[in-house]
Design an enzyme around this catalytic site. Structure first.
Site, PDB file in Angstrom:
ATOM      1  N   GLU A  27       7.886 -36.616 -30.089  1.00 29.28           N
ATOM      2  CA  GLU A  27       9.082 -36.028 -29.479  1.00 29.28           C
ATOM      3  C   GLU A  27       9.241 -34.560 -29.856  1.00 29.28           C
ATOM      4  O   GLU A  27       9.816 -33.783 -29.101  1.00 29.28           O
ATOM      5  CB  GLU A  27      10.334 -36.823 -29.901  1.00 29.28           C
ATOM      6  N   HIS A  79     -11.668 -52.188 -39.385  1.00 31.56           N
ATOM      7  CA  HIS A  79     -12.373 -53.261 -38.671  1.00 31.56           C
ATOM      8  C   HIS A  79     -12.001 -53.264 -37.198  1.00 31.56           C
ATOM      9  O   HIS A  79     -12.246 -54.242 -36.493  1.00 31.56           O
ATOM     10  CB  HIS A  79     -12.066 -54.606 -39.328  1.00 31.56           C
ATOM     11  N   LYS A 131      15.408 -41.763 -17.981  1.00 32.19           N
ATOM     12  CA  LYS A 131      16.783 -42.240 -18.214  1.00 32.19           C
ATOM     13  C   LYS A 131      17.611 -42.139 -16.935  1.00 32.19           C
ATOM     14  O   LYS A 131      18.405 -43.028 -16.619  1.00 32.19           O
ATOM     15  CB  LYS A 131      17.445 -41.436 -19.335  1.00 32.19           C
TER      16      LYS A 131
HETATM   17  O1  PA5 Z   1      14.964 -38.501 -31.815  1.00 31.03           O
HETATM   18  C1  PA5 Z   1      15.800 -38.831 -30.999  1.00 31.03           C
HETATM   19  O2  PA5 Z   1      16.822 -38.154 -30.781  1.00 31.03           O
HETATM   20  C2  PA5 Z   1      15.698 -40.127 -30.201  1.00 31.03           C
HETATM   21  O3  PA5 Z   1      14.479 -40.755 -30.329  1.00 31.03           O
HETATM   22  C3  PA5 Z   1      16.778 -41.073 -30.652  1.00 31.03           C
HETATM   23  O4  PA5 Z   1      16.635 -41.355 -32.012  1.00 31.03           O
HETATM   24  C4  PA5 Z   1      16.779 -42.389 -29.871  1.00 31.03           C
HETATM   25  O5  PA5 Z   1      16.724 -42.157 -28.500  1.00 31.03           O
HETATM   26  C5  PA5 Z   1      18.042 -43.190 -30.195  1.00 31.03           C
HETATM   27  O6  PA5 Z   1      19.166 -42.439 -29.860  1.00 31.03           O
HETATM   28  P1  PA5 Z   1      20.590 -42.775 -30.412  1.00 31.03           P
HETATM   29  O7  PA5 Z   1      20.561 -42.671 -31.901  1.00 31.03           O
HETATM   30  O8  PA5 Z   1      21.504 -41.779 -29.784  1.00 31.03           O
HETATM   31  O9  PA5 Z   1      20.899 -44.183 -29.982  1.00 31.03           O
END
Ligand code: PA5
Length: 480
Positions: A328, A357, A471
């Site tokens: 990310e 393995h 999304k």
């Molecule tokens: O790094 C990030 O922002 C995302 O991966 C969030 O952790 C993930 O989408 C979960 O989001 P939230 O904590 O708002 O539920």
């Protein structure tokens, strides 16, 4: 740093060995020298991030400037993500749950799950949930849910809790811990709702409590509104701490506190790493060197895959956490000037020796597009020797009398030597042990490494615009 041996790190703590990234077919000193001005600029940017809380061109998903406070997690100060009062509150909560909560169910996804799983694995012995309560010193069993939206898995959890409650012959004391920074994410919110309804419908079997962990903004976080309306305690996911960087604040620390982990030592270790990285010259800054090597391997050698290979089962979840951090943070279509760059590399989690393995064949003979990043823990938590119960079989003698850790280390060394023998890229992180202080050093080292690489590649390591595409489509579908 030992320049000849290409080793750097904290005295008595985390070590980063990167000599096997250099040599025939790999990186050169000239490449490093050419990158030096960019490394100095990245070091200056990181100092600015710590001082001002702002990173170049970083905007929230609403397009407004957003703080970047992840290095501040290491400092207990008023106004920082962690304060003396917030850490004391977590510790008190951990003690209050002890002997009073049988089962805690943590419901989160992405950064609101992966860090908790790391801290669970660091804090507990294997088979934690199967241990009798005395061996857990009164601390709860821990389950995870809401890190997928899977009816079968959720029903399985509910069935298992029901059996446990029936066997106990008294109501099972269940603490639900929904974690979501936005407070609106589909998976944790929908699974939390399903679990809560079921437990309420079986009020004779369960005594239910809820502790929410979320952004404390009623307009933004549905979870926070629910907490206020229902009188549930709510812990903050502070502003300026993105999901994948939140392991060292409330969402992650709560897990540590509940399990009796030394969360102050964890933060001490993280602070040691921040201080070293912010004060050292570029060629003695472990996280910056890590970032520079990985950046050069990608740009100059085409290494667009990074295999995070921890030797030992407890390191697996750390690899999963790193996958999110790298994907990310660095997987970006555009750089911060708006140019199309398609930056990033594919992270892969491997466990040594298990995946020797399965994956090692590919690492040794497949495309030369990988860095194999080993993680070694010098002192094992347990020294278990292997015996030979079959003296008539001399083939087993070579293992007999040796501790399992000796075999694990022999496998790591052999894997590394074989790769280097074929001029393939690998590097090694070494921790003295999995004590909280060293774990804190490693977690901060990895977060800083990724943030430095963002500076070198000029991409925003703190946003994730790419996830908005699916999304939007999903929401439109579910709204019908
Ligand atoms: O790094 C990030 O922002 C995302 O991966 C969030 O952790 C993930 O989408 C979960 O989001 P939230 O904590 O708002 O539920």
């Amino acid at each position: 740093m030992t320049k000849e041996k290409k080793t750097t790190g904290l005295a008595g703590g985390l070590t980063f060995q990167y000599e096997n990234l250099f040599g025939e077919g790999r990186l050169t000193e000239a490449m490093m020298a050419e990158l030096r001005p960019a490394m100095d600029a990245a070091a200056a940017s990181m100092r600015r991030i710590l001082e001002t809380g702002f990173a170049k061109a970083h905007l929230s998903k609403d397009g407004t400037p957003e703080h970047v406070y992840f290095p501040r997690q290491a400092y207990l100060r008023e106004g920082n993500p962690n304060e003396e009062a917030s850490v004391s509150c977590l510790e008190a909560m951990g003690e209050a749950w002890r002997h009073h909560v049988d089962v805690a169910v943590f419901l989160g996804i992405g950064g609101s799950y992966l860090g908790d799983k790391v801290l669970f694995d660091l804090s507990t012995k294997p088979y934690w949930n199967q241990l009798p309560v005395s061996a857990r010193e009164g601390r709860p069993q821990i389950y995870f849910a809401g890190n997928n939206v899977d009816g079968e898995a959720t029903q399985g959890l509910l069935d298992m809790l029901t059996y446990q409650a029936r066997e106990a012959g008294r109501p099972l004391r269940v603490m639900l811990v929904p974690i979501s920074k936005s407070g609106t994410t589909m998976e944790p919110l929908s699974v939390f709702s399903a679990v809560l309804v079921y437990l309420r419908q079986h009020a004779d079997l369960f005594r239910i409590d809820v502790t929410a962990v979320t952004g404390l903004d009623k307009d933004e976080s549905l979870l926070y509104r629910l907490a206020c309306e229902n009188g549930w305690p709510a812990l903050a996911i502070p502003e300026g701490i993105g999901g994948r960087y939140c392991i060292l604040s409330n969402p992650g620390l709560l897990m540590g506190a509940v399990l009796g982990y030394d969360i102050r030592a964890l933060l001490d270790g993280a602070r040691e790493m921040v201080e070293r990285c912010l004060s050292a010259a570029a060629d003695d800054n472990p996280a910056l060197l890590n970032a520079a090597c990985k950046y050069l391997a990608a740009e100059k050698l085409g290494a667009d895959v990074e295999v995070f290979m921890g030797y030992g089962d407890r390191l697996r979840s750390l690899g999963d956490w790193y996958v999110q951090l790298l994907s990310e943070s660095l997987g970006k279509r555009r750089d911060r000037e708006g140019r199309t760059v398609y930056y990033g590399r594919t992270p892969v989690v491997a466990t040594g020796t298990t995946d020797m393995h399965s994956m090692t064949q590919q690492h040794q003979d497949g495309k030369r597009n990988k860095v194999i990043q080993f993680l070694e823990v010098t002192r094992p938590a347990v020294a278990l020797p292997v015996a030979n119960p079959f003296p008539q079989e001399p083939a087993l003698d070579m293992y007999a009398g040796k501790e399992m850790d000796r075999l694990l280390k022999a496998a790591l060394a052999a894997n590394e030597t074989a790769l280097t023998g074929d001029h393939r890229c690998s590097a090694r992180y070494i921790l003295p042990s999995l004590e909280a202080r060293y774990a804190g050093q490693l977690l901060m080292f990895l977060m800083l490494s990724v943030a430095y690489e963002g500076e070198l590649a000029d991409v925003d390591a703190f946003d994730q615009p790419g996830v908005e595409a699916y999304k939007k489509i999903m929401k439109a579908d579910l709204a019908r």
